[in-house]
Design an enzyme around this catalytic site. Structure first.
Site, PDB file in Angstrom:
ATOM      1  N   LYS A   3      15.687   5.131  25.708  1.00 39.69           N
ATOM      2  CA  LYS A   3      14.852   4.923  24.519  1.00 39.69           C
ATOM      3  C   LYS A   3      15.113   6.054  23.540  1.00 39.69           C
ATOM      4  O   LYS A   3      15.468   7.167  23.944  1.00 39.69           O
ATOM      5  CB  LYS A   3      13.371   4.929  24.910  1.00 39.69           C
ATOM      6  CG  LYS A   3      12.483   4.240  23.899  1.00 39.69           C
ATOM      7  CD  LYS A   3      12.523   2.744  24.114  1.00 39.69           C
ATOM      8  CE  LYS A   3      11.595   2.004  23.196  1.00 39.69           C
ATOM      9  NZ  LYS A   3      11.390   0.616  23.652  1.00 39.69           N
ATOM     10  N   SER A  31      19.220  -8.931  23.523  1.00 41.97           N
ATOM     11  CA  SER A  31      20.174  -7.861  23.181  1.00 41.97           C
ATOM     12  C   SER A  31      21.382  -7.935  24.106  1.00 41.97           C
ATOM     13  O   SER A  31      22.525  -7.730  23.695  1.00 41.97           O
ATOM     14  CB  SER A  31      19.518  -6.485  23.332  1.00 41.97           C
ATOM     15  OG  SER A  31      18.780  -6.146  22.182  1.00 41.97           O
TER      16      SER A  31
END
Ligand code: GLU
Length: 428
Positions: A107, A362
């Site tokens: 992240k 994704s």
């Protein structure tokens, strides 16, 4: 909307520790999986439009890459912290594992308020982010994507900066790009639609026709918008939507007892999900306090904003009518509140399962980029629904078989998969 008293990383570790204990994981394995493998903390200087230089703090954190390269969005938020990014990176590892895609967890975050930046300042910030970490990202290392406060345009600037630095075409370096520029059809809708694919399945198992249900949503960004759209298309009624209002620096709940018209609300929101108050009033919406979304007498609560929103302090405000909490956001429920939700018998669709549609799409985007052949939208959504439903059913079946909370079942599946990969690699 205060998120100050809970630390999301501590929450993520509390959740992990409980399952690690339950699975009897060895201490080395626990130590490896309860923290990130790599952290990069850096600054990005940006020449602002007024000629001054502003320095932004940023992070990229890789939690685990045993099952594949790191994967996860970059959040642009004024209250971002290293610990929030650590938690989100860890949840990404479990998210990719529960839907069984060959990716790890990562992240990024930038401490900034994107709503106050001009387009050129935002572009410089995005390009600056990549200039600082270009050699730490890539389709075989760690693949960023959009998250709260960032969007497809940001991803394209980032990809362009990366390709300029490495002098080649690498569309797989980042996902969530615009369609026609290496992006996948359906990616914009994927997280919100994925939330409703799992909800639809859960309601079917509960013998509740979705068309008879009502919901209240916190947030009206990308995820909430598409979740609300699909939910209402299936016949559900969204009674209230709560969102942040940048002009007043406060949150409001917009309510219509007969059901909100999502298309109409989308028309009067800005790109960050703030709904125009005056316009909403003229369309007949009641305007309540931002926290009132949770008090609504509905069947389903959909937190689709920030972490730490459903706490023991607000739990008594949840109506006895609520049967399902559908976590579209990451980490919206605190571990101490999970206990209360379990006791009351509310079904919990846990975040890293429920909102895994974005990262699943994704992954499809990367597959399409690798082939340089792009599927039509129906094909993407069909594959997405298949993956989400398969993951949901495995979690649901385990929860029912062992008579456990769905979050625990999701954790058991995900942690087992990651621990297996770690073991096979010989790391622990
Ligand atoms: N930011 C999204 C999430 O939290 C998507 C991540 C991705 O596509 O890599 O799941």
């Amino acid at each position: 909307m205060s998120a100050t008293t809970y630390n999301p990383f501590e929450n993520a570790q509390i959740q992990f520790d409980a399952i690690a204990e339950n699975l009897g994981l060895e201490s080395g394995m626990r130590e490896l999986l309860r923290q990130p493998m790599k952290e990069i903390h850096f600054t990005i200087p940006v020449k602002m439009d007024d000629g001054s230089t502003k320095v932004f703090q940023a992070f990229r954190i890789r939690h685990n890459n045993a099952r594949g390269p790191g994967k996860g969005g970059i959040r642009f938020h004024p209250h971002e912290t290293a610990d929030t990014v650590r938690a989100l990176a860890m949840w990404m590892t479990w998210k990719c594992a529960v839907v069984d895609i060959p990716l790890g967890g990562g992240k990024g975050g930038i401490i900034c308020d994107p709503q106050t930046l001009s387009k050129s300042e935002l572009e410089k910030l995005c390009r600056g982010y990549v200039r600082k970490i270009w050699n730490q990202i890539g389709h075989e290392i760690d693949i960023p994507a959009p998250d709260m406060g960032s969007n497809a345009q940001c991803m394209l600037w980032m990809m362009d900066e990366y390709e300029t630095i490495v002098a080649g075409h690498y569309p797989g370096v980042i996902t969530g790009k615009p369609v026609g520029m290496g992006g996948s059809l359906g990616r914009t809708e994927a997280t919100g639609f994925g939330v409703i694919y799992t909800l639809k399945d859960l309601l079917r198992y509960m013998n509740i026709p979705i068309g008879t249900t009502t919901a209240s949503i916190q947030g009206f960004g990308n995820v909430a918008e598409y979740a609300a759209q699909m939910y209402t298309e299936l016949g559900g009624k969204v009674i209230a939507v709560s969102c942040w209002n940048q002009a007043d620096k406060t949150a409001y709940t917009f309510k219509k007892s007969g059901g909100c018209n999502i298309a109409e609300l989308v028309k009067i929101k800005d790109s960050f999900g703030s709904i125009d108050k005056t316009k909403a009033q003229s369309l007949g919406y009641e305007i309540l306090h931002g926290d009132d979304w949770i008090k609504q007498e509905v069947d389903i609560l959909i937190p689709a904003a920030l972490e730490n929103q459903i706490t023991p302090a607000v739990f008594p405000n949840i109506s006895k009518k609520v049967k399902v909490i559908c976590e579209a956001a990451n980490g919206p429920t605190t571990p101490d509140c999970d206990k209360l939700i379990k006791e009351r018998g509310i079904e919990m669709l846990p975040d890293f399962l429920c909102n895994a549609g974005g990262v699943t799409c994704s992954y499809f985007e990367q597959v399409q980029c690798n082939m340089n052949y792009f599927w039509d939208k129906a094909e993407v959504l069909e594959k997405l629904e298949y993956s989400m439903t398969k993951a949901f059913r495995a979690v649901y079946d385990l929860a029912k078989e062992k008579n456990i909370y769905m979050r625990d079942a999701a954790y058991i599946i995900a942690i087992n998969r990651v621990a297996n990969a770690v073991k096979l690699r010989g790391w622990a």
